[in-house]
Enzyme design. Sequence first.
Site, short mmCIF file in Angstrom:
data_model
loop_
_atom_site.label_atom_id
_atom_site.label_comp_id
_atom_site.label_asym_id
_atom_site.label_seq_id
_atom_site.Cartn_x
_atom_site.Cartn_y
_atom_site.Cartn_z
N SER A 1 0.81 -1.22 0.00
CA SER A 1 0.00 0.00 0.00
C SER A 1 0.84 1.27 0.00
O SER A 1 1.90 1.33 0.63
CB SER A 1 -0.87 -0.01 1.26
N GLU B 1 0.13 3.62 1.72
CA GLU B 1 0.18 4.05 3.14
C GLU B 1 1.58 3.85 3.71
O GLU B 1 1.95 4.47 4.70
CB GLU B 1 -0.81 3.25 3.98
N TYR C 1 -1.66 0.43 10.64
CA TYR C 1 -1.92 -0.24 9.36
C TYR C 1 -0.69 -0.11 8.45
O TYR C 1 -0.20 -1.09 7.87
CB TYR C 1 -3.15 0.38 8.68
#
Length: 319
Positions: free
Chosen positions: A122, A124, A146
């Site tokens: 990801s 992220e 996460y």
Amino acid sequence: MRALITGITGQDGSYLADFLLEKDYEVFGMVRRASTESFERIEHIRDKITFVQADLLDQLSIINVIEESKPDEIYNLAAQSFVPTSWNQPVLTGEFDAIGVTKILEGIRLLNRKIRFYQASSSEMFGKVQQTPQNESTSFYPRSPYGVAKVYAHWITINYRESYDIHANSGILFNHESPRRGLEFVTRKITDGVARIKLGLAKELALGNLDARRDWGYAGDYVRAMWLMLQQDEPGDFVIATGKTHSVKDFVETAFGHVDLDYHDYVTTDPRFIRPAEVDFLQGNPLLAKEKLGWEPEVNFDGLVRMMVDADIERLKNK
Ligand code: NAP
Ligand code: GDD
């Protein structure tokens, strides 16, 4: 060809299943046991999928589904994928999103090292970005439990590639959306809110940080890139993105504008939706994917917003 998809009931799992069935794959979908089914996204292809039950928390269940399905390819899309939940359940997020990946890789190592593996990494992981635009060599600086768990998963995938010669790939996907996106993610929350307001079912829409910027693409385009990675002679890591960045405010303005409404009349901000730490800015550089995979997105930002608003209006009209 046989493919095992974890997270088949999720947004990406459903699009990937559509895509692989079109290519005549035999598709196995890993699902966890629940008291009620969450099969809405795959209802239309349900009879074409073989479901196998397992959970990312349970090593033996994963080994059993690999043994049962005998896949040529495994796409690991299952995860606790909502960033705010990762502050409330950081340990569970780590168990699913980090250690769960090791469990699948261990299954491959033990049973059949020829299985090709895709890990859903990801953007992220870039978090507080160290370089713009972000590419495969940009350093990670995750800003949520996460993001931290996904960094672990990314590196364990590379480690199994290098240690055991497994065709293990990491797709560093930037945000991708669709009418099948979960309702709590900002894009879908906005398009669902716009549809409700337009149809007279709601009067306002409460959001958090409108200044955050994301590189938003269409999920249907992104699952194609997952498959392309597994068709290469050599495994690798690939950024999948549009290369364009927009703010949440841009998304709001475009979505309300599409149905001739002015968002100033409806949108409020609520501190409940502000995060303990924010990823302010994401913009990917998909050059490697273009050069090596021949991948390019087909749906642009405006097209994506329109598609999602129209789908939500249609869904709510027919309720
Ligand atoms: P999603 O809609 O939230 O789907 C998540 C899937 O994971 C669901 O099928 C869920 O099953 C399953 N799952 C969760 N915990 C599990 C467990 N313990 N055992 C087995 N299955 C479990 O997510 P998505 O948007 O499709 O994203 C797919 C993957 O890509 C995720 O790993 C996500 O972190 C990653 N990713 C997404 C984006 C994006 O913008 N969408 C970008 C980068 C990376 P249930 O139906 O049972 O809950
Ligand atoms: N969810 C949500 N709800 N986000 C809001 C809201 C709101 O009411 N208001 C503003 N935002 C802002 C968030 O603060 C964030 O900066 C941005 O909108 C996007 O939030 P999400 O749509 O929840 O997605 P995300 O970027 O945190 O995470 C998604 O993309 C990642 C890839 O970068 C998820 O799909 C992750 O699983 C994925 O890895």
